[in-house]
Write a protein that holds these residues in place. Structure first.
Motif, PDB file in Angstrom:
ATOM      1  N   ASP A 117       0.830  -1.196   0.000  1.00  0.00           N
ATOM      2  CA  ASP A 117       0.000   0.000   0.000  1.00  0.00           C
ATOM      3  C   ASP A 117       0.867   1.250   0.000  1.00  0.00           C
ATOM      4  O   ASP A 117       0.597   2.230  -0.692  1.00  0.00           O
ATOM      5  N   ALA A 118       1.930   1.208   0.785  1.00  0.00           N
ATOM      6  CA  ALA A 118       2.823   2.365   0.846  1.00  0.00           C
ATOM      7  C   ALA A 118       3.474   2.623  -0.507  1.00  0.00           C
ATOM      8  O   ALA A 118       3.606   3.758  -0.945  1.00  0.00           O
ATOM      9  N   ALA A 119       3.857   1.537  -1.183  1.00  0.00           N
ATOM     10  CA  ALA A 119       4.461   1.684  -2.506  1.00  0.00           C
ATOM     11  C   ALA A 119       3.445   2.211  -3.505  1.00  0.00           C
ATOM     12  O   ALA A 119       3.749   3.039  -4.363  1.00  0.00           O
ATOM     13  N   THR A 120       2.206   1.728  -3.380  1.00  0.00           N
ATOM     14  CA  THR A 120       1.153   2.176  -4.290  1.00  0.00           C
ATOM     15  C   THR A 120       0.901   3.666  -4.157  1.00  0.00           C
ATOM     16  O   THR A 120       0.647   4.366  -5.138  1.00  0.00           O
ATOM     17  N   LEU A 121       0.987   4.159  -2.914  1.00  0.00           N
ATOM     18  CA  LEU A 121       0.751   5.576  -2.695  1.00  0.00           C
ATOM     19  C   LEU A 121       1.805   6.444  -3.365  1.00  0.00           C
ATOM     20  O   LEU A 121       1.585   7.629  -3.603  1.00  0.00           O
ATOM     21  N   GLN A 122       2.959   5.867  -3.647  1.00  0.00           N
ATOM     22  CA  GLN A 122       4.028   6.625  -4.286  1.00  0.00           C
ATOM     23  C   GLN A 122       3.892   6.683  -5.803  1.00  0.00           C
ATOM     24  O   GLN A 122       4.599   7.420  -6.461  1.00  0.00           O
ATOM     25  N   VAL A 123       2.995   5.865  -6.371  1.00  0.00           N
ATOM     26  CA  VAL A 123       2.806   5.836  -7.819  1.00  0.00           C
ATOM     27  C   VAL A 123       2.027   7.073  -8.250  1.00  0.00           C
ATOM     28  O   VAL A 123       0.957   7.349  -7.734  1.00  0.00           O
ATOM     29  N   LYS A 124       2.555   7.792  -9.189  1.00  0.00           N
ATOM     30  CA  LYS A 124       1.909   9.003  -9.670  1.00  0.00           C
ATOM     31  C   LYS A 124       1.238   8.729 -11.013  1.00  0.00           C
ATOM     32  O   LYS A 124       1.696   7.891 -11.778  1.00  0.00           O
ATOM     33  N   PRO A 125       0.128   9.420 -11.313  1.00  0.00           N
ATOM     34  CA  PRO A 125      -0.559   9.206 -12.582  1.00  0.00           C
ATOM     35  C   PRO A 125       0.307   9.603 -13.757  1.00  0.00           C
ATOM     36  O   PRO A 125       1.233  10.406 -13.630  1.00  0.00           O
ATOM     37  N   ASP A 126      -0.002   9.047 -14.932  1.00  0.00           N
ATOM     38  CA  ASP A 126       0.800   9.286 -16.125  1.00  0.00           C
ATOM     39  C   ASP A 126       0.386  10.595 -16.791  1.00  0.00           C
ATOM     40  O   ASP A 126      -0.047  10.637 -17.933  1.00  0.00           O
ATOM     41  N   ASN A 127       0.466  11.688 -16.050  1.00  0.00           N
ATOM     42  CA  ASN A 127       0.223  13.005 -16.610  1.00  0.00           C
ATOM     43  C   ASN A 127       0.974  14.024 -15.778  1.00  0.00           C
ATOM     44  O   ASN A 127       1.438  13.731 -14.678  1.00  0.00           O
ATOM     45  N   ALA A 128       1.114  15.223 -16.324  1.00  0.00           N
ATOM     46  CA  ALA A 128       1.900  16.250 -15.647  1.00  0.00           C
ATOM     47  C   ALA A 128       1.072  16.909 -14.559  1.00  0.00           C
ATOM     48  O   ALA A 128      -0.047  17.366 -14.789  1.00  0.00           O
ATOM     49  N   ALA A 129       1.611  16.945 -13.359  1.00  0.00           N
ATOM     50  CA  ALA A 129       0.935  17.571 -12.230  1.00  0.00           C
ATOM     51  C   ALA A 129       1.976  18.151 -11.282  1.00  0.00           C
ATOM     52  O   ALA A 129       3.064  17.597 -11.134  1.00  0.00           O
ATOM     53  N   THR A 130       1.639  19.282 -10.662  1.00  0.00           N
ATOM     54  CA  THR A 130       2.535  19.893  -9.695  1.00  0.00           C
ATOM     55  C   THR A 130       1.733  20.851  -8.836  1.00  0.00           C
ATOM     56  O   THR A 130       0.564  21.152  -9.120  1.00  0.00           O
ATOM     57  N   SER A 131       2.339  21.351  -7.772  1.00  0.00           N
ATOM     58  CA  SER A 131       1.686  22.337  -6.912  1.00  0.00           C
ATOM     59  C   SER A 131       2.736  23.277  -6.336  1.00  0.00           C
ATOM     60  O   SER A 131       3.846  22.865  -5.996  1.00  0.00           O
ATOM     61  N   VAL A 132       2.374  24.543  -6.257  1.00  0.00           N
ATOM     62  CA  VAL A 132       3.219  25.575  -5.667  1.00  0.00           C
ATOM     63  C   VAL A 132       2.303  26.488  -4.866  1.00  0.00           C
ATOM     64  O   VAL A 132       1.375  27.103  -5.422  1.00  0.00           O
TER      65      VAL A 132
END
Length: 216
Positions: free
Chosen positions: A30-45
């Motif tokens: 589960d912890a590893a799954t939470l680290q998987v990011k979707p295959d699109n560009a995303a960021t936050s500032v």
């Protein structure tokens, strides 16, 4: 302790260890799954989050026309922000338009704005394929009124499949459209020859000629 009791205690211990091991593996997965990011560009500032940032080109490789930038913008702050510009690496800047009216695109406090697609705000790159190439990861910078510049790398894809509804309008190729004369419009030669006009009535020149003949 009898032999049967010892066997029972041993079995219970083995079962407990097995469950603990499985639980540890589950937590790790589960912890590893939470680290998987979707295959699109995303960021936050700061208060701004950008998701699903994509540069979408014409659906066909040889099609002429603009490209667009598509993204969803979130504002977690307590004040509205405006999107002042969207610029690609190299200085190619998109033309921004809100979903309704004119002016800048506003990302409301605690809300979101979708760029791209019918009925949404738009960010159009006039040069199209001259600036981007399908398959690349293109650096894109969004400049906001309060947060400032937020940069990320957006995938460049053609307007096919899922991206079809968010892609740019295709510019017709020569000979595809625009060559036909609108129907119902009389040409200059028809008016000069005295043929019936669109309403089906004789032209003024033909009427005068008939009146003169009747007078003789």
């Amino acid at each position: 302790m009898s032999r049967s009791l010892r066997r029972g205690a041993l079995a219970a211990t083995v079962l407990t260890l097995s469950i603990a091991s499985l639980s540890a593996c589950g937590a790790g997965n589960d912890a590893a799954t939470l680290q998987v990011k979707p295959d699109n560009a995303a960021t936050s500032v700061g208060d701004i989050k950008i998701q699903n940032a994509t540069v979408i080109t014409q659906p066909k490789p040889d099609a002429k026309g603009p490209a667009v930038v598509s993204a969803t913008l979130f504002n977690d702050g307590a004040k509205d922000q405006t999107l002042d510009s969207v610029t690609l690496d190299g200085g190619n800047q998109a033309e921004l338009k809100p979903a309704k009216g004119s002016g800048k695109i506003t990302v409301p406090a605690g809300g979101s704005v979708v760029i791209g697609g019918k009925g949404n705000a738009s960010a159009v790159l006039a040069s199209g394929r001259e600036a981007v190439k399908d398959g690349d990861a293109q650096p894109v910078t969004f400049d906001f009124s309060r947060t400032g510049k937020v940069s990320l790398r957006a995938f460049v894809v053609p307007a096919n499949s899922y991206f079809k509804e968010y892609g740019p309008a295709e510019v017709p190729q020569p000979g595809q459209s625009g060559s036909a004369t609108p129907s119902g419009t009389a040409s200059p030669s028809e008016s000069a020859s005295g043929k019936p006009s669109e309403s089906g009535k004789p032209s003024e020149a033909a009427s005068d000629a008939e009146s003169a003949h009747a007078g003789h």
